[in-house]
Structures are given as C-alpha cells and as structure tokens.
Design a protein around this motif. Structure first.
Motif: not given
Length: 252
Positions: A193-222
């Motif tokens: 399938g296809i997936m949208l993803m990203g990291d938001l709100l970067p911190s001063a310590e090198g990590f992001n406060y928020l991450s998201y994923n949104f995927a649309v897939t077949n729902g079938q076997l690989p």
C-alpha cells in the motif's frame, strides 16, 4: 537426559624472520653519507577533498546488512523431539536512489511458519520489505510498496533483532501479524500500500514530541494482489513528552 556440548578452538601462528648479513667490506656504516629521503608534500585541502569525495561515493552505494537468529528446541510432549533451529535469516539492502528518496529490500531466508513452507515442509524464502520512501521534509514523508504496518508498537518501532526473546509477544502476533481474511494466515505485519508519515515539534534535545502514520493497504497477504475493492486503513500517533518515554495509539 544429559547433553554435553564442547567447542574447542585451536589457533597457531608462526612468524618467519629473515636476516641478512652486511659485511664491513661491502658497506662502511660509519663512513656512509646520510641521505635525506625525498618526500612529496600533499596540501591539506587536497587530502580533505579526497576524503570527502570518497565519503560521498560510499554514501551512494547500496548498504548490505542482515542477521541470523538460531536456537535449540526440546519438546517432552508425547514421543518428544529435539532440534536445532534457524529461526530467521534476514538479508537487508538499503540504497539512496536520489537526494530525498531511498529504497529497502528485506528477504527472509529461514521462515518456517505453517503455510509458507514447500511441499516437503522446508522453509521458503519470503520477501518481507520492498518499499520506496520519499522524504519531502521531516514532517512529511511518503512510503509506497510492501512495508511493515504501523499498527501497534512492537511491529513498527521494534526489530526482532533487539528482543531478548527473539519473538514478539503473543498479542502482537495475534493482532498485528495475522491477516484479517483468515486467522491462520501469518502476514508478518506486512502489507502492500501507501503510507504518509512524519515527525513534528522538534525539541532541543534532538527528538520530536509528536509523530504520525497514516497507511492505506490491501488488507491481503504480502506479495499478493488484493481480491476485493475494500482497503485497510491504519492510523497511528506517537507522543514523546520525554526523550526516552513515549505513548502510542493506533487504529485499524
């Protein structure tokens, strides 16, 4: 039943030394003139440039990695059994195909899950991952192909290579690694399938406060086309209030 395993390793190294005699008649050490060896100086800027060019060329090459997880199993039920096992053998290829685009191919060579062996019960080679990721920026990335779905924490955020027990938990296998079209079909938590993803709100310590994923897939076997018009939708959100603490929620 007592089993004794012994492993012995022996290493031997021999070094041959050569010596050559120099007589006083052939060479007078005391009276020999001192020679200054000729050396060519290389500008520091040229050396640094060559190093950077080598690093850039190396970064463009396909990176090959992988791991093997093996073990031994003893079963006392019934007539009993004992066997050495090759749990999984993974071969991973990562490559940068353009400035912001990368590909990954992962092959499973020792898969022994029921339904994925050949007629003799031997383990088959399976394609685990085959996807392309384009990174517009850290906040917005697109992935297409066969990939591990973001449902749950273990299936997406943890590798079996990092687990003390080699395998995921039972709840992960039952929820994220079994296909919805049949309980006994194992899909390894992968789908096409296809997936949208990203990291938001970067911190001063090198990590992001928020991450998201949104995927649309077949729902079938690989590695298999879909056989209906419906699709699976998976949405996941990860909140990291601290660098080493996060909370994830996912919906399928």
């Amino acid at each position: 039943m007592k089993k004794i395993f012994a492993i012995m390793a022996c290493c031997a190294a021999a070094t041959t030394m050569y010596a050559s005699d120099v007589t006083e008649s052939s060479y007078d050490v005391l009276n020999a003139p001192m020679e200054t060896p000729s050396s060519a100086s290389v500008p520091a800027s040229s050396a640094a440039g060559a190093t950077e060019d080598w690093k850039s060329q190396l970064a463009k090459m396909v990176k090959v990695s992988g791991y093997l997880q093996a073990g031994y199993n003893y079963n006392s039920l019934g007539s009993g059994s004992s066997s050495f096992q090759a749990k999984r053998l993974r071969l991973i290829l990562d490559g940068q195909v353009c400035k912001n685009g990368s590909v990954r191919v992962q092959i499973e060579a020792f898969n022994g899950i029921a339904g994925s062996t050949n007629g003799n019960g031997q383990k088959n080679i399976q394609v685990m991952d085959a996807f392309f990721t384009y990174k517009f920026n850290p906040a917005f990335q697109v992935r297409v192909g066969q990939f591990y779905t973001p449902l749950g924490y273990e299936n997406y955020d943890i590798s079996p290579a990092t687990l003390e027990t080699v395998d995921f938990s039972n709840i992960c296998y039952r929820m994220a690694c079994r296909n919805a079209i049949g309980y006994d079909f194992v899909d390894y938590g992968r789908d096409l399938g296809i997936m949208l993803m990203g990291d938001l709100l970067p911190s001063a310590e090198g990590f992001n406060y928020l991450s998201y994923n949104f995927a649309v897939t077949n729902g079938q076997l690989p590695c298999k086309d879909d056989n209906n018009k419906s699709k699976d939708i998976i949405a996941a959100l990860t909140v990291r209030p601290l660098k080493y603490f996060n909370v994830k929620a996912a919906y399928n």
